[in-house]
Design a protein around this motif. Structure first.
Motif, PDB file in Angstrom:
ATOM      1  N   HIS A   1      31.087  45.385  41.906  1.00 19.19           N
ATOM      2  CA  HIS A   1      31.034  46.332  42.160  1.00 19.19           C
ATOM      3  C   HIS A   1      31.799  47.364  41.567  1.00 19.19           C
ATOM      4  O   HIS A   1      33.787  46.959  41.568  1.00 19.19           O
ATOM      5  CB  HIS A   1      31.108  46.984  43.707  1.00 19.19           C
ATOM      6  N   TRP A   2      31.791  48.117  40.538  1.00 19.66           N
ATOM      7  CA  TRP A   2      33.057  48.284  39.395  1.00 19.66           C
ATOM      8  C   TRP A   2      33.728  49.743  40.126  1.00 19.66           C
ATOM      9  O   TRP A   2      32.765  50.807  40.715  1.00 19.66           O
ATOM     10  CB  TRP A   2      32.138  48.508  38.257  1.00 19.66           C
ATOM     11  N   ILE A   3      34.888  48.893  40.054  1.00 16.15           N
ATOM     12  CA  ILE A   3      35.735  50.489  40.598  1.00 16.15           C
ATOM     13  C   ILE A   3      35.977  51.478  39.141  1.00 16.15           C
ATOM     14  O   ILE A   3      36.791  50.298  38.499  1.00 16.15           O
ATOM     15  CB  ILE A   3      36.981  50.272  40.660  1.00 16.15           C
ATOM     16  N   PRO A   4      36.345  53.137  39.475  1.00 12.48           N
ATOM     17  CA  PRO A   4      36.499  53.278  38.529  1.00 12.48           C
ATOM     18  C   PRO A   4      37.968  53.649  38.086  1.00 12.48           C
ATOM     19  O   PRO A   4      39.203  53.456  38.792  1.00 12.48           O
ATOM     20  CB  PRO A   4      36.440  54.617  38.669  1.00 12.48           C
ATOM     21  N   SER A   5      38.645  53.688  36.720  1.00  8.77           N
ATOM     22  CA  SER A   5      40.040  53.487  36.509  1.00  8.77           C
ATOM     23  C   SER A   5      40.579  54.204  35.601  1.00  8.77           C
ATOM     24  O   SER A   5      39.885  54.697  34.373  1.00  8.77           O
ATOM     25  CB  SER A   5      40.459  52.027  35.807  1.00  8.77           C
TER      26      SER A   5
ATOM     27  N   ILE B   1      42.707  49.134  31.913  1.00 11.25           N
ATOM     28  CA  ILE B   1      42.327  47.778  32.965  1.00 11.25           C
ATOM     29  C   ILE B   1      40.904  48.067  33.154  1.00 11.25           C
ATOM     30  O   ILE B   1      39.781  49.120  33.945  1.00 11.25           O
ATOM     31  CB  ILE B   1      43.803  48.603  34.021  1.00 11.25           C
ATOM     32  N   ILE B   2      40.482  46.125  34.316  1.00  9.96           N
ATOM     33  CA  ILE B   2      39.238  46.942  34.792  1.00  9.96           C
ATOM     34  C   ILE B   2      39.505  45.871  36.484  1.00  9.96           C
ATOM     35  O   ILE B   2      39.559  45.095  36.029  1.00  9.96           O
ATOM     36  CB  ILE B   2      38.253  45.813  33.900  1.00  9.96           C
ATOM     37  N   THR B   3      38.525  47.051  37.105  1.00  7.94           N
ATOM     38  CA  THR B   3      38.845  46.923  38.408  1.00  7.94           C
ATOM     39  C   THR B   3      37.970  46.837  38.753  1.00  7.94           C
ATOM     40  O   THR B   3      36.345  47.509  38.710  1.00  7.94           O
ATOM     41  CB  THR B   3      39.082  47.698  39.110  1.00  7.94           C
ATOM     42  N   PHE B   4      37.033  45.305  39.640  1.00  7.25           N
ATOM     43  CA  PHE B   4      36.448  45.348  40.233  1.00  7.25           C
ATOM     44  C   PHE B   4      36.662  44.773  42.094  1.00  7.25           C
ATOM     45  O   PHE B   4      37.151  43.840  41.623  1.00  7.25           O
ATOM     46  CB  PHE B   4      35.304  45.443  39.718  1.00  7.25           C
ATOM     47  N   THR B   5      35.567  44.678  42.099  1.00  6.56           N
ATOM     48  CA  THR B   5      35.482  44.028  43.430  1.00  6.56           C
ATOM     49  C   THR B   5      33.423  43.035  43.674  1.00  6.56           C
ATOM     50  O   THR B   5      32.502  43.216  42.717  1.00  6.56           O
ATOM     51  CB  THR B   5      35.276  45.035  45.165  1.00  6.56           C
ATOM     52  N   ILE B   6      33.537  42.217  44.800  1.00  6.66           N
ATOM     53  CA  ILE B   6      32.792  40.852  44.101  1.00  6.66           C
ATOM     54  C   ILE B   6      32.565  41.516  45.986  1.00  6.66           C
ATOM     55  O   ILE B   6      32.546  40.875  47.357  1.00  6.66           O
ATOM     56  CB  ILE B   6      32.898  39.866  44.208  1.00  6.66           C
ATOM     57  N   GLY B   7      30.629  41.159  46.577  1.00  2.29           N
ATOM     58  CA  GLY B   7      30.602  41.437  47.304  1.00  2.29           C
ATOM     59  C   GLY B   7      29.033  40.000  47.630  1.00  2.29           C
ATOM     60  O   GLY B   7      28.161  40.050  46.582  1.00  2.29           O
TER      61      GLY B   7
END
Length: 281
Positions: free
Chosen positions: A242-246, A251-257
Motif C-alpha cells: 500500500h503506497w502512502i502519499p508523500s 521520500i517513498i513510503t509504503f506498508t506491506i500487508g
C-alpha cells in the motif's frame, strides 16, 4: 449410504472441484480454540505428549470450569498406549523420520504461524481471552470424515482421500463427482474456529458494529472479533503493498500487508525521461 445426500454437501463438493481455495474457515461452538490439521484418527495413533502443546491463553480462574474438556472429548480420546518394542517399530515405520513427524501435517509450521496471527487479530473482550491454537487432534479430538482434513488433503493424501467415492448414487448426484479429484484441487488451509464455550450465549456477548476495529470498545464481542479473524485470513491470502502519499518526491513510503513477516524490502526504479524525471517502478 449417507454420501452426498444433502444439497450443502453437493454444493461444497462442486465448489472445491471447480475452484482452488487457499484459506477456508469453519465456525463452530462448544469451546474456544483455533485448530488446524491434522484432525483425523489416522494421524492420532501416538496419543503421547506433543512437542507443540496447545497454546493456552491465561484466563480468569473463575472460568476454569468452562475450560475443562467436554465429555465427548474425553470419551473419544483413547488412553496412551504402552510404548512396547513392537509398537515403537510400528510407529517408526510410518511416513516421517520420527513418530512425531509422522503425525503432523507437512505445513505444520505455517499453519501454526497463521493460527497465531489469527488469534492476535481476533483479540479478546471482557472476560473472554484470546483464542488458544493447536492441531485438531491435540486441542479438540479426532473425527472421521472431517471437512478440514478433506479440504486440505483429500486429493493427495492416501490416509484422507476416499478413492472409491460414494458407493451409490443419491438423489441423482453422479458418483463420478465424488472420486478422482485433481491432485491440486484439495489443498486448502482449512481452519476450525471454535468460537465459544456456550453454543447459545447471552446476547450481550455478541457485540456491535462499532467495535470491529476497536478492541477496547464496550460493544466488543464474539461477532466483531470473529469478523476481525475472517478479515485477517482474507488479508493473508496474498501479500500486497500500500503506497502512502508523500509531500516530498524524494521520500517513498509504503506498508506491506498480507504477510506475517517481512524479511527484506527492495526498491528498484528507472528514469525514462531525464527532463521531467518521471520515475517508473
Amino acid at each position: 449410504d449417507a454420501c452426498m445426500r444433502t444439497v450443502t454437501a453437493r454444493i461444497l463438493n462442486e465448489l472445491f472441484r471447480r475452484h482452488i481455495f487457499q484459506i477456508a474457515i469453519t465456525f463452530h461452538g462448544g469451546m474456544r480454540a483455533i485448530a488446524y490439521e491434522w484432525g483425523a484418527p489416522s494421524y492420532n495413533y501416538m496419543n503421547t505428549k506433543s512437542r507443540h502443546r496447545p497454546v493456552i491463553i491465561p484466563q480468569n480462574p473463575k472460568q476454569h470450569r468452562q475450560r475443562r474438556p467436554r465429555k465427548e472429548m474425553i470419551d473419544q480420546t483413547p488412553p496412551p498406549r504402552k510404548q512396547t518394542k513392537k509398537r515403537r517399530k510400528l510407529l517408526y515405520s510410518q511416513k516421517g523420520a520420527t513418530p512425531y513427524n509422522s503425525r503432523i501435517s507437512p505445513d505444520d509450521a505455517s499453519q501454526r504461524a497463521v493460527s497465531r496471527a489469527l488469534s492476535r487479530a481476533a483479540g479478546s473482550f471482557g472476560r473472554v481471552s484470546r483464542y488458544r491454537y493447536a492441531a485438531m487432534n491435540e486441542i479438540v479430538y479426532p473425527v472421521h470424515g472431517g471437512m478440514e482434513d478433506w479440504a486440505y488433503a483429500g486429493s493427495w493424501n492416501e490416509r484422507i482421500q476416499l478413492k472409491s467415492g460414494c458407493q451409490q448414487q443419491n438423489n441423482k448426484y453422479p458418483v463420478e463427482r465424488t472420486r478422482n479429484y485433481p491432485n491440486a484441487s484439495l489443498r486448502t488451509f482449512a481452519i476450525l474456529v471454535e468460537t465459544s464455550d456456550l453454543k447459545s450465549g447471552p446476547p450481550n456477548d455478541l457485540g456491535g458494529d462499532d467495535a470491529l476495529f476497536d478492541f477496547k470498545a464496550i460493544t466488543n464481542g464474539h461477532v466483531p472479533r470473529n469478523l476481525r479473524l475472517a478479515l485477517a485470513a482474507i488479508d493473508l491470502v496474498q501479500p500486497y503493498i500500500h503506497w502512502i502519499p508523500s509531500s516530498s518526491p524524494s521520500i517513498i513510503t509504503f506498508t506491506i500487508g498480507g504477510a506475517l513477516t517481512v524479511n527484506e524490502a527492495r526498491l528498484a526504479y528507472t528514469c525514462t525521461n531525464t527532463k521531467k524525471r518521471k520515475i517508473h517502478f
